[in-house]
Design an enzyme around this catalytic site. Structure first.
Site, PDB file in Angstrom:
ATOM      1  N   GLU A   9       0.869  -1.186   0.000  1.00 21.26           N
ATOM      2  CA  GLU A   9       0.000   0.000   0.000  1.00 21.26           C
ATOM      3  C   GLU A   9       0.894   1.221   0.000  1.00 21.26           C
ATOM      4  OE1 GLU A   9      -2.747  -0.072   3.483  1.00 21.26           O
ATOM      5  OE2 GLU A   9      -1.920  -2.076   3.652  1.00 21.26           O
ATOM      6  N   ARG A  53      -6.587  -1.589  -5.310  1.00 17.27           N
ATOM      7  CA  ARG A  53      -7.537  -0.639  -4.740  1.00 17.27           C
ATOM      8  C   ARG A  53      -6.932   0.762  -4.855  1.00 17.27           C
ATOM      9  NH1 ARG A  53      -8.705  -0.120   1.721  1.00 17.27           N
ATOM     10  NH2 ARG A  53     -10.236   1.554   1.629  1.00 17.27           N
ATOM     11  N   TYR A  55      -7.677   4.700  -3.747  1.00 17.68           N
ATOM     12  CA  TYR A  55      -8.581   5.543  -2.965  1.00 17.68           C
ATOM     13  C   TYR A  55      -7.921   6.804  -2.460  1.00 17.68           C
ATOM     14  CZ  TYR A  55      -6.804   3.093   1.313  1.00 17.68           C
ATOM     15  OH  TYR A  55      -6.045   2.552   2.319  1.00 17.68           O
ATOM     16  N   ASP A  57      -7.181   8.824   0.633  1.00 16.36           N
ATOM     17  CA  ASP A  57      -7.102   8.624   2.074  1.00 16.36           C
ATOM     18  C   ASP A  57      -7.234   9.975   2.787  1.00 16.36           C
ATOM     19  OD1 ASP A  57      -6.845   7.261   4.420  1.00 16.36           O
ATOM     20  OD2 ASP A  57      -4.910   6.357   3.966  1.00 16.36           O
ATOM     21  N   GLU A  63      -3.975   6.877  -2.445  1.00 13.14           N
ATOM     22  CA  GLU A  63      -3.300   5.630  -2.088  1.00 13.14           C
ATOM     23  C   GLU A  63      -3.624   4.552  -3.107  1.00 13.14           C
ATOM     24  OE1 GLU A  63      -3.270   4.153   1.993  1.00 13.14           O
ATOM     25  OE2 GLU A  63      -3.540   2.094   1.281  1.00 13.14           O
ATOM     26  N   THR A  66      -1.739  -2.428  -3.949  1.00 16.30           N
ATOM     27  CA  THR A  66      -1.635  -3.390  -5.051  1.00 16.30           C
ATOM     28  C   THR A  66      -2.473  -4.625  -4.742  1.00 16.30           C
ATOM     29  OG1 THR A  66       0.176  -4.755  -4.183  1.00 16.30           O
ATOM     30  CG2 THR A  66       0.793  -2.758  -5.414  1.00 16.30           C
ATOM     31  N   TRP A 420     -11.331  -7.096  -0.914  1.00 18.05           N
ATOM     32  CA  TRP A 420     -10.307  -8.138  -1.051  1.00 18.05           C
ATOM     33  C   TRP A 420     -10.927  -9.541  -1.007  1.00 18.05           C
ATOM     34  CZ3 TRP A 420      -6.415  -5.819  -3.000  1.00 18.05           C
ATOM     35  CH2 TRP A 420      -6.092  -4.530  -2.601  1.00 18.05           C
TER      36      TRP A 420
HETATM   37  N1  LIG Z   1      -4.496 -12.293   2.958  1.00 17.02           N
HETATM   38  C1  LIG Z   1      -3.627 -11.378   2.599  1.00 17.02           C
HETATM   39  N2  LIG Z   1      -2.318 -11.490   2.906  1.00 17.02           N
HETATM   40  C2  LIG Z   1      -1.443 -10.543   2.564  1.00 17.02           C
HETATM   41  N3  LIG Z   1      -1.778  -9.424   1.913  1.00 17.02           N
HETATM   42  C3  LIG Z   1      -3.063  -9.254   1.588  1.00 17.02           C
HETATM   43  C4  LIG Z   1      -4.046 -10.214   1.909  1.00 17.02           C
HETATM   44  N4  LIG Z   1      -5.237  -9.779   1.450  1.00 17.02           N
HETATM   45  C5  LIG Z   1      -5.015  -8.589   0.899  1.00 17.02           C
HETATM   46  N5  LIG Z   1      -3.705  -8.260   0.977  1.00 17.02           N
HETATM   47  C6  LIG Z   1      -3.041  -7.027   0.573  1.00 17.02           C
HETATM   48  O1  LIG Z   1      -3.216  -6.116   1.647  1.00 17.02           O
HETATM   49  C7  LIG Z   1      -3.370  -4.786   1.162  1.00 17.02           C
HETATM   50  C8  LIG Z   1      -4.635  -4.199   1.773  1.00 17.02           C
HETATM   51  O2  LIG Z   1      -4.727  -2.865   1.428  1.00 17.02           O
HETATM   52  P1  LIG Z   1      -5.761  -1.862   2.115  1.00 17.02           P
HETATM   53  O3  LIG Z   1      -5.353  -0.482   1.788  1.00 17.02           O
HETATM   54  O4  LIG Z   1      -7.155  -2.250   1.796  1.00 17.02           O
HETATM   55  O5  LIG Z   1      -5.358  -2.125   3.621  1.00 17.02           O
HETATM   56  P2  LIG Z   1      -6.075  -2.239   4.984  1.00 17.02           P
HETATM   57  O6  LIG Z   1      -4.995  -2.294   5.974  1.00 17.02           O
HETATM   58  O7  LIG Z   1      -7.035  -3.361   4.986  1.00 17.02           O
HETATM   59  O8  LIG Z   1      -6.953  -0.973   5.059  1.00 17.02           O
HETATM   60  P3  LIG Z   1      -6.701   0.588   5.259  1.00 17.02           P
HETATM   61  O9  LIG Z   1      -5.490   0.963   4.506  1.00 17.02           O
HETATM   62  O10 LIG Z   1      -7.969   1.155   4.713  1.00 17.02           O
HETATM   63  O11 LIG Z   1      -6.541   0.733   6.736  1.00 17.02           O
HETATM   64  C9  LIG Z   1      -3.375  -4.892  -0.340  1.00 17.02           C
HETATM   65  O12 LIG Z   1      -2.118  -4.543  -0.855  1.00 17.02           O
HETATM   66  C10 LIG Z   1      -3.677  -6.372  -0.607  1.00 17.02           C
HETATM   67  O13 LIG Z   1      -3.104  -6.863  -1.806  1.00 17.02           O
HETATM   68 MG   LIG Z   2      -4.451   1.018   2.913  1.00 11.95          MG
END
Ligand SMILES: Nc1ncnc2c1ncn2[C@@H]1O[C@H](COP(=O)(O)OP(=O)(O)OP(=O)(O)O)[C@@H](O)[C@H]1O
Ligand SMILES: [Mg+2]
Length: 455
Positions: A9, A53, A55, A57, A63, A66, A420
């Site tokens: 991210e 994703r 978005y 932030d 952000e 991947t 996801w």
């Molecule tokens: N099971 C998994 N194990 C490792 N990486 C994962 C898994 N599922 C999703 N990901 C990765 O985790 C990341 C999630 O990104 P996201 O920005 O949605 O993070 P978040 O921590 O859930 O939320 P936020 O950033 O909104 O707090 C992405 O890069 C995605 O590819």
């Molecule tokens: Mg994030």
């Protein structure tokens, strides 16, 4: 090869240089940047055809997260495809500004600090098995992460009591804890919030937030592959020497400020070692582990070689061998040469501008591509594959299904939502498909939903 799901991210910094025309706030620029996204996705939080994703932030930081990748080279491609996608949005936003007579320039930074001293991050996500003793794993990983800045620090001109100096890490001064569940208030190096985005019985998602955002592909590659190898080592190693650091936050900052590798670190058991010694241990152990597992070939072998080269360079006090591959060394060369040539102090605003240019990825603004073109920074990705990765998902993960579903639903003009874990039709929530296995590239329920949409 390593079989681990990794996602990156990256939060970007946004700035607007209005020139002689009317100024715009960062919020206004962010809104304009995301206008085309809102137009097709009706939100500033969308999933793209490559399964990533995109978005906006809080604090007007775009952000890109991947999609889940298993091939580290594909992770680099996806990360860089995210840059292209944002760079195109910058061009469109500048055209729109120009149509209103505003001739300003939008800057988009892949870095970790803004001029007001706020920090934003590059979070790494690693899939790990649930059955592990999570506490032991994170405790053993922490000394590696604290010293990992020797491999992947992005470098930063910081103001210190002794004047300006080039420190290793942009992020080091903004971390307040080793391991904890809070991500913003106390900012830990490992965030333990338990959100696996997968079958919680089998998997966990390790959320590492201590890393700098990298420009050099070599730094991103070394950072992610070394961490993944160390995780594999910790997953299988039964007994290993303890490198637990007495005060990890202090050590992180000391190592960053010292920027020599020979920084002394006090361990929890009272011993004193250098940052390099800790890295040496992990490199040796990870190499032996990779050899024992039969994975020390191809890209893994290449990364282990780069890791070796980097530690030798620090040990010899001469980073020349990696200045064409890694951020800190490349940036040090760029900034110190410029300051010397122009006879400037490191805290001169012109040096600060050059540092920012190193991190700028707005079209026509940043230095990365010209450094790469001149052979001063090694590029690992193929530009054509990066271009294609803007709407092609990585192989070997459920991102494939997400991508096919998105394409089919858009093609059919049917309202839909994904995250996801889920593929949903807005009007028919009963048909929601759950994808609990990040490695699944096919799934009966998903296939039938996609087939229906394709009609
Ligand atoms: N099971 C998994 N194990 C490792 N990486 C994962 C898994 N599922 C999703 N990901 C990765 O985790 C990341 C999630 O990104 P996201 O920005 O949605 O993070 P978040 O921590 O859930 O939320 P936020 O950033 O909104 O707090 C992405 O890069 C995605 O590819
Ligand atoms: Mg994030």
């Amino acid at each position: 090869m390593i079989t681990r799901v990794i996602g990156l991210e990256t939060e970007y910094g946004l700035a607007y240089d209005a020139g002689s025309t009317r100024p715009q706030t960062t919020e206004e620029v962010a809104r304009r940047l995301f206008a085309p996204v809102v137009e097709w996705g009706r939100s500033t939080n969308v999933f793209l055809l490559n399964g990533s994703r995109l978005y906006l932030d809080v604090g007007s930081h775009p952000e890109v997260a991947t999609a889940e990748c298993v091939d580290p080279l594909e992770l680099l491609e996806q990360d860089r495809a995210g840059v292209l996608t944002l760079a195109r949005l910058v061009s469109t936003a500048e055209d729109s500004l120009r149509s209103e007579g505003l001739e300003g320039k939008i800057h988009l930074f892949r870095n970790n600090v803004d001029s007001a001293g706020n920090s934003f991050g590059c979070h790494e996500n690693y899939l790990i098995p649930r059955r592990l003793e999570y506490r032991r794993l994170t405790e053993q990983l922490l000394p590696f992460l604290v010293t990992r800045q020797l491999l992947s620090g992005a470098g930063h001109v910081a103001k210190t009591e002794d004047g300006p100096r080039l420190v290793l890490s942009q992020r080091a001064e903004h971390m307040w804890e080793g391991v904890s569940a809070s991500s913003t208030r106390s900012r830990p190096m490992i965030n333990t919030r338990d959100e696996p985005h997968a079958d919680a019985e089998r998997f966990r998602r390790l959320h590492v937030i201590v890393g700098d955002t990298n420009m050099a592909e070599g730094s991103t590659l070394l950072k992610t592959v070394s961490t993944s190898l160390v995780l594999s080592l910790l997953e299988t190693a039964r007994v290993m020497p303890s490198w637990a650091i007495a005060n990890p936050v202090k050590a992180l900052r000391d190592i960053s400020r010292d920027a020599t590798g020979s920084t002394l670190v006090t361990l929890a058991d009272g011993r004193t070692v250098t940052a390099l010694q800790i890295q040496e241990y992990f490199l040796e152990a990870a190499s032996a582990h990779a050899a024992a597992e039969g994975i020390a070939e191809g890209l893994v072998a290449e990364v282990l070689g780069l890791w070796r080269l980097t530690l030798d360079a620090w040990a010899g006090g001469d980073l020349d061998a990696v200045k064409g591959t890694l951020d800190f060394a490349a940036k040090r060369e760029l900034l110190t040469r410029y300051a010397e040539r122009q006879d400037l102090a490191l805290d001169d605003p012109r040096v600060a501008r050059l540092e920012l240019a190193y991190h700028d990825v707005a079209p026509g603004a940043g230095l990365r591509e010209s450094l790469e073109a001149r052979g001063l920074l090694r590029r690992f990705t193929d530009p054509a594959r990066v271009e294609a990765a803007q709407d092609t998902p990585p192989s070997g993960t459920r991102a494939q299904l997400r991508s096919r579903f998105l394409a089919a639903a858009r093609g059919a003009g049917v309202e839909h939502q994904v995250d996801w874990l889920h593929l949903k039709l807005t009007q028919d929530p009963g048909r929601t498909v759950l994808l609990p296995d990040p490695f699944a590239t096919s799934d009966a329920a998903a296939e039938s939903l996609i087939d229906e949409l394709l009609g």
